[in-house]
Motif scaffolding. Sequence first.
Motif, PDB file in Angstrom:
ATOM      1  N   LYS A 174      16.677   3.170  -5.237  1.00 14.54           N
ATOM      2  CA  LYS A 174      17.599   3.962  -6.053  1.00 14.54           C
ATOM      3  C   LYS A 174      18.898   4.243  -5.310  1.00 14.54           C
ATOM      4  O   LYS A 174      19.963   4.361  -5.924  1.00 14.54           O
ATOM      5  N   GLY A 175      18.799   4.354  -3.974  1.00 15.05           N
ATOM      6  CA  GLY A 175      20.000   4.563  -3.176  1.00 15.05           C
ATOM      7  C   GLY A 175      20.962   3.392  -3.241  1.00 15.05           C
ATOM      8  O   GLY A 175      22.163   3.548  -2.979  1.00 15.05           O
ATOM      9  N   TYR A 176      20.441   2.216  -3.600  1.00 15.83           N
ATOM     10  CA  TYR A 176      21.280   1.023  -3.759  1.00 15.83           C
ATOM     11  C   TYR A 176      21.368   0.615  -5.235  1.00 15.83           C
ATOM     12  O   TYR A 176      21.505  -0.553  -5.560  1.00 15.83           O
ATOM     13  N   ASP A 177      21.314   1.641  -6.103  1.00 17.60           N
ATOM     14  CA  ASP A 177      21.578   1.495  -7.546  1.00 17.60           C
ATOM     15  C   ASP A 177      20.583   0.592  -8.265  1.00 17.60           C
ATOM     16  O   ASP A 177      20.945  -0.074  -9.244  1.00 17.60           O
ATOM     17  N   LEU A 178      19.349   0.548  -7.815  1.00 15.91           N
ATOM     18  CA  LEU A 178      18.319  -0.186  -8.539  1.00 15.91           C
ATOM     19  C   LEU A 178      17.623   0.779  -9.498  1.00 15.91           C
ATOM     20  O   LEU A 178      17.116   1.817  -9.087  1.00 15.91           O
ATOM     21  N   GLU A 179      17.624   0.441 -10.771  1.00  9.38           N
ATOM     22  CA  GLU A 179      17.031   1.306 -11.794  1.00  9.38           C
ATOM     23  C   GLU A 179      15.511   1.170 -11.777  1.00  9.38           C
ATOM     24  O   GLU A 179      14.976   0.067 -11.754  1.00  9.38           O
ATOM     25  N   VAL A 180      14.853   2.310 -11.797  1.00  7.27           N
ATOM     26  CA  VAL A 180      13.387   2.335 -11.853  1.00  7.27           C
ATOM     27  C   VAL A 180      12.976   3.382 -12.878  1.00  7.27           C
ATOM     28  O   VAL A 180      13.310   4.559 -12.741  1.00  7.27           O
ATOM     29  N   ASN A 181      12.294   2.957 -13.930  1.00  3.94           N
ATOM     30  CA  ASN A 181      11.747   3.874 -14.924  1.00  3.94           C
ATOM     31  C   ASN A 181      10.433   3.304 -15.449  1.00  3.94           C
ATOM     32  O   ASN A 181       9.889   2.369 -14.856  1.00  3.94           O
ATOM     33  N   SER A 182       9.939   3.840 -16.549  1.00  4.23           N
ATOM     34  CA  SER A 182       8.627   3.420 -17.043  1.00  4.23           C
ATOM     35  C   SER A 182       8.604   1.973 -17.524  1.00  4.23           C
ATOM     36  O   SER A 182       7.570   1.312 -17.463  1.00  4.23           O
ATOM     37  N   LEU A 183       9.738   1.464 -18.013  1.00  2.96           N
ATOM     38  CA  LEU A 183       9.780   0.122 -18.567  1.00  2.96           C
ATOM     39  C   LEU A 183      10.454  -0.895 -17.660  1.00  2.96           C
ATOM     40  O   LEU A 183      10.183  -2.089 -17.762  1.00  2.96           O
ATOM     41  N   VAL A 184      11.345  -0.427 -16.796  1.00  2.14           N
ATOM     42  CA  VAL A 184      12.145  -1.330 -15.960  1.00  2.14           C
ATOM     43  C   VAL A 184      12.021  -0.940 -14.500  1.00  2.14           C
ATOM     44  O   VAL A 184      12.074   0.243 -14.154  1.00  2.14           O
TER      45      VAL A 184
ATOM     46  N   ARG B  97       0.822  -1.206   0.000  1.00  3.78           N
ATOM     47  CA  ARG B  97       0.000   0.000   0.000  1.00  3.78           C
ATOM     48  C   ARG B  97       0.855   1.255   0.000  1.00  3.78           C
ATOM     49  O   ARG B  97       0.465   2.287  -0.535  1.00  3.78           O
ATOM     50  N   ALA B  98       2.049   1.171   0.600  1.00  4.49           N
ATOM     51  CA  ALA B  98       2.947   2.326   0.669  1.00  4.49           C
ATOM     52  C   ALA B  98       3.813   2.456  -0.580  1.00  4.49           C
ATOM     53  O   ALA B  98       4.552   3.425  -0.715  1.00  4.49           O
ATOM     54  N   GLY B  99       3.737   1.467  -1.489  1.00  2.00           N
ATOM     55  CA  GLY B  99       4.516   1.535  -2.713  1.00  2.00           C
ATOM     56  C   GLY B  99       5.785   0.714  -2.701  1.00  2.00           C
ATOM     57  O   GLY B  99       6.546   0.723  -3.682  1.00  2.00           O
ATOM     58  N   ALA B 100       6.073   0.003  -1.603  1.00  2.09           N
ATOM     59  CA  ALA B 100       7.237  -0.881  -1.567  1.00  2.09           C
ATOM     60  C   ALA B 100       7.034  -2.004  -2.580  1.00  2.09           C
ATOM     61  O   ALA B 100       5.942  -2.555  -2.693  1.00  2.09           O
ATOM     62  N   THR B 101       8.100  -2.357  -3.299  1.00  2.00           N
ATOM     63  CA  THR B 101       7.958  -3.244  -4.453  1.00  2.00           C
ATOM     64  C   THR B 101       8.985  -4.372  -4.441  1.00  2.00           C
ATOM     65  O   THR B 101      10.108  -4.189  -3.984  1.00  2.00           O
ATOM     66  N   GLY B 102       8.560  -5.532  -4.958  1.00  4.29           N
ATOM     67  CA  GLY B 102       9.470  -6.640  -5.187  1.00  4.29           C
ATOM     68  C   GLY B 102       9.557  -7.629  -4.050  1.00  4.29           C
ATOM     69  O   GLY B 102       8.870  -7.507  -3.024  1.00  4.29           O
ATOM     70  N   LEU B 103      10.408  -8.642  -4.232  1.00  6.45           N
ATOM     71  CA  LEU B 103      10.608  -9.673  -3.213  1.00  6.45           C
ATOM     72  C   LEU B 103      11.011  -9.074  -1.881  1.00  6.45           C
ATOM     73  O   LEU B 103      10.546  -9.509  -0.817  1.00  6.45           O
ATOM     74  N   TRP B 104      11.901  -8.083  -1.931  1.00  4.58           N
ATOM     75  CA  TRP B 104      12.457  -7.494  -0.711  1.00  4.58           C
ATOM     76  C   TRP B 104      11.769  -6.199  -0.320  1.00  4.58           C
ATOM     77  O   TRP B 104      12.186  -5.534   0.609  1.00  4.58           O
ATOM     78  N   GLN B 105      10.710  -5.813  -1.066  1.00  2.00           N
ATOM     79  CA  GLN B 105       9.866  -4.665  -0.721  1.00  2.00           C
ATOM     80  C   GLN B 105      10.659  -3.376  -0.512  1.00  2.00           C
ATOM     81  O   GLN B 105      10.612  -2.745   0.556  1.00  2.00           O
ATOM     82  N   PHE B 106      11.370  -2.975  -1.542  1.00  2.00           N
ATOM     83  CA  PHE B 106      12.111  -1.716  -1.504  1.00  2.00           C
ATOM     84  C   PHE B 106      11.194  -0.550  -1.811  1.00  2.00           C
ATOM     85  O   PHE B 106      10.415  -0.596  -2.769  1.00  2.00           O
ATOM     86  N   MET B 107      11.320   0.522  -1.026  1.00  2.00           N
ATOM     87  CA  MET B 107      10.704   1.783  -1.398  1.00  2.00           C
ATOM     88  C   MET B 107      11.541   2.395  -2.517  1.00  2.00           C
ATOM     89  O   MET B 107      12.718   2.068  -2.679  1.00  2.00           O
ATOM     90  N   LEU B 108      10.933   3.280  -3.288  1.00  2.00           N
ATOM     91  CA  LEU B 108      11.608   3.837  -4.461  1.00  2.00           C
ATOM     92  C   LEU B 108      12.926   4.518  -4.092  1.00  2.00           C
ATOM     93  O   LEU B 108      13.970   4.264  -4.714  1.00  2.00           O
ATOM     94  N   ARG B 109      12.896   5.360  -3.087  1.00  2.00           N
ATOM     95  CA  ARG B 109      14.097   6.116  -2.716  1.00  2.00           C
ATOM     96  C   ARG B 109      15.199   5.189  -2.230  1.00  2.00           C
ATOM     97  O   ARG B 109      16.367   5.350  -2.601  1.00  2.00           O
ATOM     98  N   THR B 110      14.844   4.214  -1.401  1.00  2.00           N
ATOM     99  CA  THR B 110      15.849   3.277  -0.886  1.00  2.00           C
ATOM    100  C   THR B 110      16.418   2.431  -2.015  1.00  2.00           C
ATOM    101  O   THR B 110      17.632   2.211  -2.091  1.00  2.00           O
TER     102      THR B 110
END
Length: 486
Positions: free
Chosen positions: A171-181, A156-169
Amino acid sequence: MKKIIFFALIGAFVSNLALYSQKNTSSAQTVVKDSSLIYPESMTEQLSSLLHDWQLDFSSSDTPCKNGNNVFFPDSIYAKRLYSMPSEMELSYNHVVKSYIDMYAGRKRELVSYMLTLGEYYFPMFEEALDKQGLPLELKYLPVIESALNPVAVSRAGATGLWQFMLRTGKGYDLEVNSLVDERRDPYKATQAAVLFLRDLYKIYGDWNLVIAAYNCGPGNVNKAIARSGGKRDYWEIYYYLPSETRGYVPAFIAANYIMNHYVYHQICPASVYSSMSALDTVHVAEQIHFDQIAQSLDIPMGEIRRLNPQFKKDIIPGNHRPYALVLPTNKMFAFIDKKEEILNYKKSTYLTHRINTDQYLTESTTATSGHTANIYYRVRKGDNLSKIAKKNGVTIAQLKSWNRLRSSKIGVGKKLVVKKKKVVPPPTPERQETIVYNRPDSTTTPDSTIISGYLDEQIEKMEESQRHKDDSEQTDLTGSPVTRN
């Protein structure tokens, strides 16, 4: 003599029973009880939704065993099993942990069965990353409570994936997030990032229970709980100072460790799945490609490609941006390499509609011609020739010469050429409407809207009254001229 021994044994038994009762009473006074416990979101997810997100079909699987009914054990057995696990982390037992064990072994036992199978794919990956950084391998069960091993889970807060990363966190660990990936959904890259995040948290707290709590609610909330407790740095001592959704997080993690290691005692067995989960390979793709191009060319289900590559949100690998890793079953990987050009060109215009350049539309003009067709024009630029222009517009040189009445292939810069002819749909002919125009006698002054409205109303009333007394269809307008309806 026998009577003396018998009564001595009875006395010893009563004494031990009293001591046991005293210990249980003492422990009951310190047990953690929490009526406001909030279960992690992954535990409230419907199994049907998870099966859809996992992209797995278990309906035709051969199961080596059948799940039975749950078996309940005394608290002492649960505590002993947890304590006996070879773990660097403190896996202690209490009332809250028991509630989670009962949940997994009871109403969530079918979910556990599926996660045991998924774990055959994910857990070795988690263990390898944890071992590389020297972290406890028990942390591999963190995604069990974070996402139920769902790589595309979104909280509900937007955390995503197996490990439930928030967007800012993320990206802070070099995970790419854009419209396609979204690399938070990439099992491998998200695992690498999560392990580094856990390592960094341990440098702050030096206690794995606090690390897990901080992973869930953030270091800020854990620091507040420590401060409110008077500086205590034990999870169970700051328990009631933590946010309610975090209180059950460590107990849920302990229970996950228990059930994933002792599921057999509760008559749970893994659900079987096809073997391609382990026979996988990776290739880097440096071109833009759609999943369906791969699926159609290699005869592989779209669901399987999506399951193995959940980081691509729109089924498109944007390899023209940078190379991306594509995971496929090993037997399909060799076919992909052999048929790469064929796959890239398979219905390319259908699947990849993003145009490189639309400048031509700004230099062209369209003129409709007879026969419901239109000419598409192009203004010749420096360096252009008929071959280049024909290829760009998907026509032949002969067509260009015919449309433009060219006797040779020479063209001058700035010349407008017809490069395409397209069909156009003629605009619909508007329906004929009958209109009666009321003419007002000329006036040297311009009346306001009130005067005009009143005047027209008066004239209309006169016309209606006159019409009622006429037997024919002739009408007279305000100027006295007859108006006949067609």
